[in-house]
Each structure stands twice: as C-alpha cells, then as structure tokens.
Design a protein around this motif. Sequence first.
Motif, PDB file in Angstrom:
ATOM      1  N   GLY A  64      16.377 -43.354 -28.135  1.00  0.00           N
ATOM      2  CA  GLY A  64      16.378 -44.448 -27.166  1.00  0.00           C
ATOM      3  C   GLY A  64      17.559 -45.384 -27.229  1.00  0.00           C
ATOM      4  N   CYS A  65      18.658 -44.952 -27.821  1.00  0.00           N
ATOM      5  CA  CYS A  65      19.842 -45.798 -27.909  1.00  0.00           C
ATOM      6  C   CYS A  65      20.882 -45.412 -26.863  1.00  0.00           C
ATOM      7  N   GLN A  66      21.599 -46.399 -26.410  1.00  0.00           N
ATOM      8  CA  GLN A  66      22.767 -46.207 -25.571  1.00  0.00           C
ATOM      9  C   GLN A  66      23.965 -46.384 -26.497  1.00  0.00           C
ATOM     10  N   VAL A  67      24.736 -45.326 -26.715  1.00  0.00           N
ATOM     11  CA  VAL A  67      25.764 -45.338 -27.751  1.00  0.00           C
ATOM     12  C   VAL A  67      27.157 -45.430 -27.154  1.00  0.00           C
ATOM     13  N   GLN A  68      27.942 -46.348 -27.680  1.00  0.00           N
ATOM     14  CA  GLN A  68      29.356 -46.459 -27.320  1.00  0.00           C
ATOM     15  C   GLN A  68      30.176 -46.191 -28.571  1.00  0.00           C
ATOM     16  N   VAL A  69      30.933 -45.097 -28.577  1.00  0.00           N
ATOM     17  CA  VAL A  69      31.767 -44.734 -29.722  1.00  0.00           C
ATOM     18  C   VAL A  69      33.121 -45.413 -29.577  1.00  0.00           C
ATOM     19  N   VAL A  70      33.614 -46.017 -30.676  1.00  0.00           N
ATOM     20  CA  VAL A  70      34.913 -46.692 -30.636  1.00  0.00           C
ATOM     21  C   VAL A  70      35.806 -46.166 -31.761  1.00  0.00           C
ATOM     22  N   PRO A  71      37.123 -46.197 -31.567  1.00  0.00           N
ATOM     23  CA  PRO A  71      38.048 -45.769 -32.622  1.00  0.00           C
ATOM     24  C   PRO A  71      37.911 -46.629 -33.873  1.00  0.00           C
ATOM     25  N   ALA A  72      38.289 -46.067 -35.005  1.00  0.00           N
ATOM     26  CA  ALA A  72      38.206 -46.798 -36.272  1.00  0.00           C
ATOM     27  C   ALA A  72      39.082 -48.041 -36.265  1.00  0.00           C
ATOM     28  N   SER A  73      40.120 -48.061 -35.439  1.00  0.00           N
ATOM     29  CA  SER A  73      41.054 -49.192 -35.389  1.00  0.00           C
ATOM     30  C   SER A  73      40.539 -50.361 -34.557  1.00  0.00           C
ATOM     31  N   THR A  74      39.377 -50.227 -33.952  1.00  0.00           N
ATOM     32  CA  THR A  74      38.830 -51.295 -33.107  1.00  0.00           C
ATOM     33  C   THR A  74      38.540 -52.543 -33.935  1.00  0.00           C
ATOM     34  N   ASP A  75      38.956 -53.718 -33.450  1.00  0.00           N
ATOM     35  CA  ASP A  75      38.777 -54.944 -34.231  1.00  0.00           C
ATOM     36  C   ASP A  75      37.400 -55.541 -34.008  1.00  0.00           C
ATOM     37  N   ALA A  76      37.026 -56.460 -34.882  1.00  0.00           N
ATOM     38  CA  ALA A  76      35.683 -57.046 -34.871  1.00  0.00           C
ATOM     39  C   ALA A  76      35.404 -57.815 -33.584  1.00  0.00           C
ATOM     40  N   ASP A  77      36.378 -58.554 -33.075  1.00  0.00           N
ATOM     41  CA  ASP A  77      36.155 -59.337 -31.857  1.00  0.00           C
ATOM     42  C   ASP A  77      35.848 -58.434 -30.667  1.00  0.00           C
ATOM     43  N   THR A  78      36.518 -57.297 -30.586  1.00  0.00           N
ATOM     44  CA  THR A  78      36.255 -56.357 -29.489  1.00  0.00           C
ATOM     45  C   THR A  78      34.836 -55.833 -29.555  1.00  0.00           C
ATOM     46  N   VAL A  79      34.380 -55.490 -30.752  1.00  0.00           N
ATOM     47  CA  VAL A  79      33.022 -54.979 -30.930  1.00  0.00           C
ATOM     48  C   VAL A  79      32.001 -56.049 -30.579  1.00  0.00           C
ATOM     49  N   LEU A  80      32.193 -57.256 -31.082  1.00  0.00           N
ATOM     50  CA  LEU A  80      31.245 -58.335 -30.794  1.00  0.00           C
ATOM     51  C   LEU A  80      31.255 -58.690 -29.311  1.00  0.00           C
ATOM     52  N   GLY A  81      32.409 -58.524 -28.652  1.00  0.00           N
ATOM     53  CA  GLY A  81      32.499 -58.783 -27.225  1.00  0.00           C
ATOM     54  C   GLY A  81      31.691 -57.807 -26.400  1.00  0.00           C
ATOM     55  N   MET A  82      31.351 -56.640 -26.977  1.00  0.00           N
ATOM     56  CA  MET A  82      30.520 -55.653 -26.295  1.00  0.00           C
ATOM     57  C   MET A  82      29.041 -56.004 -26.414  1.00  0.00           C
ATOM     58  N   ASN A  83      28.729 -56.976 -27.266  1.00  0.00           N
ATOM     59  CA  ASN A  83      27.367 -57.477 -27.471  1.00  0.00           C
ATOM     60  C   ASN A  83      26.347 -56.367 -27.743  1.00  0.00           C
ATOM     61  N   PRO A  84      26.593 -55.536 -28.751  1.00  0.00           N
ATOM     62  CA  PRO A  84      25.625 -54.475 -29.073  1.00  0.00           C
ATOM     63  C   PRO A  84      24.417 -55.034 -29.816  1.00  0.00           C
ATOM     64  N   ASP A  85      23.349 -54.257 -29.823  1.00  0.00           N
ATOM     65  CA  ASP A  85      22.187 -54.618 -30.646  1.00  0.00           C
ATOM     66  C   ASP A  85      22.427 -54.269 -32.109  1.00  0.00           C
ATOM     67  N   GLY A  86      23.258 -53.259 -32.363  1.00  0.00           N
ATOM     68  CA  GLY A  86      23.548 -52.853 -33.726  1.00  0.00           C
ATOM     69  C   GLY A  86      24.843 -52.079 -33.812  1.00  0.00           C
ATOM     70  N   ILE A  87      25.299 -51.874 -35.058  1.00  0.00           N
ATOM     71  CA  ILE A  87      26.561 -51.188 -35.324  1.00  0.00           C
ATOM     72  C   ILE A  87      26.311 -50.038 -36.286  1.00  0.00           C
ATOM     73  N   PHE A  88      26.844 -48.864 -35.944  1.00  0.00           N
ATOM     74  CA  PHE A  88      26.703 -47.665 -36.772  1.00  0.00           C
ATOM     75  C   PHE A  88      28.061 -47.278 -37.341  1.00  0.00           C
ATOM     76  N   LEU A  89      28.103 -47.012 -38.646  1.00  0.00           N
ATOM     77  CA  LEU A  89      29.334 -46.603 -39.324  1.00  0.00           C
ATOM     78  C   LEU A  89      29.192 -45.146 -39.719  1.00  0.00           C
ATOM     79  N   SER A  90      30.056 -44.303 -39.190  1.00  0.00           N
ATOM     80  CA  SER A  90      29.900 -42.859 -39.362  1.00  0.00           C
ATOM     81  C   SER A  90      30.464 -42.366 -40.691  1.00  0.00           C
ATOM     82  N   ASN A  91      30.281 -41.084 -40.902  1.00  0.00           N
ATOM     83  CA  ASN A  91      30.933 -40.375 -42.002  1.00  0.00           C
ATOM     84  C   ASN A  91      32.416 -40.217 -41.697  1.00  0.00           C
ATOM     85  N   GLY A  92      33.158 -39.643 -42.633  1.00  0.00           N
ATOM     86  CA  GLY A  92      34.578 -39.401 -42.422  1.00  0.00           C
ATOM     87  C   GLY A  92      35.215 -38.849 -43.676  1.00  0.00           C
TER      88      GLY A  92
END
Length: 372
Positions: A210-238
């Motif tokens: 039931g999630c709507q997922v927006q994938v972002v590059p690793a270089s994305t800064d914190a302000d950009t992520v917070l500006g998207m107003n997500p309910d949560g943040i997922f940190l992937s493997n690598g």
Amino acid sequence: MKALIALEDGTLFEGRSFTGPGEAIGEIVFNTSMSGYQEILTDPSYTGQIVTMTYPLIGNYGVNKDDMESASVHPKAFLVKEYNAYPSNFRSEQTLADFLIEYGTLGVEGFDTRALVRHIRTKGAMKGVVSTVDLDPESLVEKARAWTGLVGQDMVSKVSCREPYGWADNGVVPGTDFSTVQAGIDKPLKVVAFDFGLKYNQLRILTEKGCQVQVVPASTDADTVLGMNPDGIFLSNGPGDPEGAPVVVDTIRALLGKKPIFGICLGHQILGLAYGGSTFKLKFGHRGGNQPVKDLGTGKVAITSQNHGFCVDMDSLNSDDVELTHINLNDGSVEGMRHKRYPAFSVQYHPEHAPGPHDAMYLFDRFLEMLR
C-alpha cells in the motif's frame, strides 16, 4: 577455453570459460544459496566483486525477465563448479551463458569451488583476477595485488540511479513526484526510497503493502527529500564500504528525527555512521540464503538472505541512543538496531527475500506501522 583464477596471495585455480574470452578483476567472494543465481547476479551490492557459488550445479533453470533485481548484471565474473547449458523450467527464457554474454560478464566453470571457498574462509576475502586472455600466473597475481580494492571506495555512486523514478505495475515509471500510484491502492503511504543500489523486490513489496514509492538518487539532499513530504524514508542495500560515501551519511544524519526511517544492508550501515558510530570489514562476509538471525525483542529466529562484507561496530555507538535489536547466531555480529529517540530502525540482512526465505517480511509491516 582455458581460464586462470589468481588471488592476491598467489593461490591459483584453473578452469574454463563458458562465456567466451575475457578478463575481470575484483574482490572474490562466495555465496551459499542453492538457487537464486539470477537475483544474485542482478543485485547491485555485488558491484566490484567476483562471485563464487558453493552449490555445485548452476544454470539448470535458466533466466527470465521477471526475476531481475535491477536493470543489469553487477559482478565482474561468475564462478561455478559445473554449468548446465540446457535449462529445464517452464519460466526459462534464456540460458545463463547467453545472459552473462549479453551483459559482458565472464563465466568460469570446471574447477574446485570447494577449495576456493575453504581458502577464503580461512584467509579472508581477497582481491583476484579471472582471465582467459592473460594466462601468465605471475602477471595475474600482480594485477590482483595492484587493484585498489573496495575499502574506502565510493561504490554507491556507480550504481545509484541518475534521475528519480516511481514504481507501479512491476516496473519503473520515470517521474519526480508522487504521481505514480499502483493499481488498487487506496490512500497510499508515501515513501521516498534512497537508491544506494536497491533491488526491485523492495519496491514490489512496498507497493504491494500500500505504499506509493518515489526512488531518488543517493546524491539527493535532505531538503529535497523533506520538500517531497513523504510519510517515511527507506534506505536500500548497496555495494562496498559505507565509509566511502560520507556525503550520503551527512544527508541521512540531517533526516534523523524528521521522518520515520527504515534501512536495509548498506542503508543499515549508513544509519550506523549517521548515529555517530563506525563500521569494519568482516573477514569473508555473509552471503547466502541461510543465515540465522535472532530478534532480541521477540526471541524468534529467522533464516535470512544476506550479502554484505562490512558490519556496524555496536561498541562505537552511544547505548543511551541506539539499541541492538538483532544478532547473527553464527558469529554474534550486529544484524539490527533501532534509535531510542528517533523513529529509525534497520537490519543488516535482506527481508525482501530475493533470493532467500520469507521469514523477515514482518519488518516491512513494522515500518508501515511507524508511518500510520
């Protein structure tokens, strides 16, 4: 076609290529899974590595488009005891050899993989070269020794996506906002997923739940992520050493306490660094689908899929802030932790079971409960 495998300590193995000529250099590691070779090959966490399978017969069920975990093959070479050139499975669309050739990956068979694995288990993961082109043992050993290795290297930038994208109907949807919605989802939870080298099954599970997922590059800064107003943040493997990506660590540190965070594998290690801790390289890592992990909160043991060569040093973290939640029952190493003041938790293993058991799926539900 004759192939030589040379390790940095001078150890040599002779096999034969089943994909034609080639040469590859990387860290030689092993995986103990009995199946799931396509998921292993398309896991970005293996970037910079040469993978040896401990199961003796590989290729018997072929390859298909639905089991891709990324858009490419990431190991530098693939080493097996015996390659099966005639797959027999109703889902098979291509032979393993043709698949490796398509992505320019060297495949080698016909040598004692048990001896190689036992050597690595004793001496530790090593730099190595696999070649059909240069068959001079001294030359290959020197190439292995001269390679920079993975420690301290930024491998995340090599595999992270270049542009944001969404995920729907089991596929990538280009876009920079939360406009992409999986069919059948009512009032979806919005999750920003950092791509450090993620596997598609993580996105499949999040959308199925039931999630709507927006994938972002690793270089994305914190302000950009917070500006998207997500309910949560997922940190992937690598792949590689988390200390090789300090800018990413700074970004995650800036997000702590702002939104709920769930980290897997490299995402777990990056969280450890963001908490102020440190990481270290394991002797030969954990790679396979049979690692027993104990949840210290429930006392339950899960059999897990793992692929990592580095580990969080729990002693480097402030115990007033961070709590150990999971341990590996084979060696006692850290497998999970949570922050006591911020809504953030992580595990070292792969609950998305691709490949591997489904025992740890409950962690996705635990994450979603934090978002509601």
